[in-house]
Design an enzyme around this catalytic site. Structure first.
Site, PDB file in Angstrom:
ATOM      1  CB  SER A  90     118.706  89.584  32.696  1.00 17.85           C
ATOM      2  OG  SER A  90     117.754  88.698  33.243  1.00 17.85           O
ATOM      3  N   GLY A  91     116.871  91.560  31.119  1.00 16.61           N
ATOM      4  CA  GLY A  91     115.561  92.121  30.828  1.00 16.61           C
ATOM      5  C   GLY A  91     115.204  92.000  29.357  1.00 16.61           C
ATOM      6  CD1 TRP A  95     117.777  85.407  26.560  1.00 18.39           C
ATOM      7  CD2 TRP A  95     116.174  85.117  28.087  1.00 18.39           C
ATOM      8  NE1 TRP A  95     117.432  84.078  26.550  1.00 18.39           N
ATOM      9  CE2 TRP A  95     116.447  83.872  27.486  1.00 18.39           C
ATOM     10  CE3 TRP A  95     115.198  85.183  29.080  1.00 18.39           C
ATOM     11  CZ2 TRP A  95     115.790  82.702  27.840  1.00 18.39           C
ATOM     12  CZ3 TRP A  95     114.528  84.022  29.443  1.00 18.39           C
ATOM     13  CH2 TRP A  95     114.833  82.799  28.824  1.00 18.39           C
ATOM     14  CG  HIS A  96     112.978  87.811  31.089  1.00 18.83           C
ATOM     15  ND1 HIS A  96     114.248  87.968  31.592  1.00 18.83           N
ATOM     16  CD2 HIS A  96     112.442  86.760  31.752  1.00 18.83           C
ATOM     17  CE1 HIS A  96     114.469  87.054  32.521  1.00 18.83           C
ATOM     18  NE2 HIS A  96     113.397  86.310  32.640  1.00 18.83           N
ATOM     19  N   GLY A  97     112.048  89.849  26.950  1.00 18.64           N
ATOM     20  CA  GLY A  97     111.091  90.378  25.987  1.00 18.64           C
ATOM     21  C   GLY A  97     111.583  91.639  25.304  1.00 18.64           C
TER      22      GLY A  97
END
Length: 347
Positions: free
Chosen positions: A322-323, A325-327
């Site tokens: 998830s982290g 995916w954000h950047g």
């Protein structure tokens, strides 16, 4: 073309009028208009990357059909992994290649070796994470026999490219959005008014709350060396409301715009800062992404089943992904690891 620009304020009413007063004889005509409008919307950012969006759409549409027509499991698996590999390959190259190349160069520099890695000189294609995840969920659902492949290319293309979704989601599922695209839609005055209210509320969050908080947060963090602890805490407070107003504001605009066209999207935020614990927070924040990772990564890994070690492994995998995916940055990985540690006491 961003939601809070004059260009979008001109674009949206034109599409709305054509949709309900010119192309209203058939939902197929309306879908054609939505697809053309979505391509135009995307091309206004950079027309060259429009071909990447179209290629991704064609790939998943075709592999979906091939999986449905497969005579045996191995053939079905071939088309499945072809789609997964190409989709993640494009996402990896455009979003993560430079990060890995630079990180590798920094790592070997610690041993006295210096290299100048070749990096991509292109900007990240807008929305690539969102439309890639749309396609991935569709392909996975077909592979798992949860849905049948969509044979109408126009309908599938609208599902992937629907313009309110392209900038900041929510991440839709074929089981929710495709049926709405495939049926006749009639104008509902009350729904349209509700949509306009949600658009205005989203604009208020984005322009008034997020942009104002950003001014103060940036002023504090740009001069953090000269700030005391109370000022830094205040900066974190401003930043918390900045990212919420920015992200949930865009989501509200997307949901409101979709209502204008007779389509309901998944709710993406549900008062996350009123959560009692971190688990509830992630059920309320960016709901479409959290549920995507839960359904397509966390549960297939075993979820909360198995021994404690496997549960901890699954939690860290889900939050690190998830982290990431954000950047593409180590700070996002650290953010993911931190959230995973917050989550562990709840296991």
């Amino acid at each position: 073309m961003l939601f809070n620009t004059l260009n979008y304020a001109i674009f949206l009413p034109i599409v709305f009028i054509l949709y309900w007063f010119v192309f209203n004889k058939s939902y197929k005509y309306q879908n054609t208009l939505l697809l053309v409008s979505s391509y135009f919307f995307y091309a206004c950012w950079d027309w060259r990357f429009l071909f990447l969006l179209i290629f991704s759409t064609v790939l998943d549409y075709y592999t979906g059909l091939k999986m449905s027509d497969a005579k045996n499991k191995s053939n079905k698996k071939f088309w499945f992994w072809l789609s997964i590999s190409v989709n993640l390959g494009f996402l990896g190259v455009f979003k993560y290649y430079n990060f890995f190349a630079d990180s590798f160069a920094d790592a070997i520099a610690n041993f006295g070796l210096h290299v100048n890695p070749w990096t991509l000189k292109v900007i990240l294609p807008v929305g690539i994470s969102f439309y890639t995840f749309h396609g991935l969920s569709y392909v996975i659902d077909i592979y798992k026999d949860r849905i049948k492949a969509e044979k109408n290319f126009l309908d599938y293309s609208v599902f992937v490219c629907f313009f309110p979704l392209l900038v900041a989601g929510p991440i839709e599922r074929a089981t929710h959005l495709l049926p709405q695209i495939q049926r006749k839609r009639t104008f509902d005055y009350n729904r349209a008014v509700d949509g306009l209210r949600q658009i205005l509320w989203g604009l208020f969050k984005k322009v008034v709350i997020a942009d104002t908080c950003a001014t103060y947060a940036n002023a504090i963090f740009d001069n953090f060396q000269h700030m005391n602890s109370l000022s830094l805490l205040l900066g974190a407070f401003y930043f918390a409301f900045q990212i919420y107003g920015d992200f949930s504001g865009y989501s509200d605009i997307a949901l409101g715009v979709s209502k204008l066209f007779g389509i309901e999207l998944l709710r993406n935020f549900n008062y996350p800062y009123f959560s009692r614990d971190i688990a509830e927070f992630w059920r309320r924040w960016h709901i479409s992404l959290s549920s995507w990772f839960k359904d397509y990564v966390y549960i297939p890994l075993g979820g909360s089943k198995g021994n404690k070690l496997k549960q901890i492994r699954n939690v860290f995998i889900i939050f690190l992904l998830s982290g990431f995916w954000h950047g593409a940055n180590w700070t996002f990985l650290a953010w993911g690891a931190l959230n995973a540690m917050f989550f562990l006491p709840l296991l």
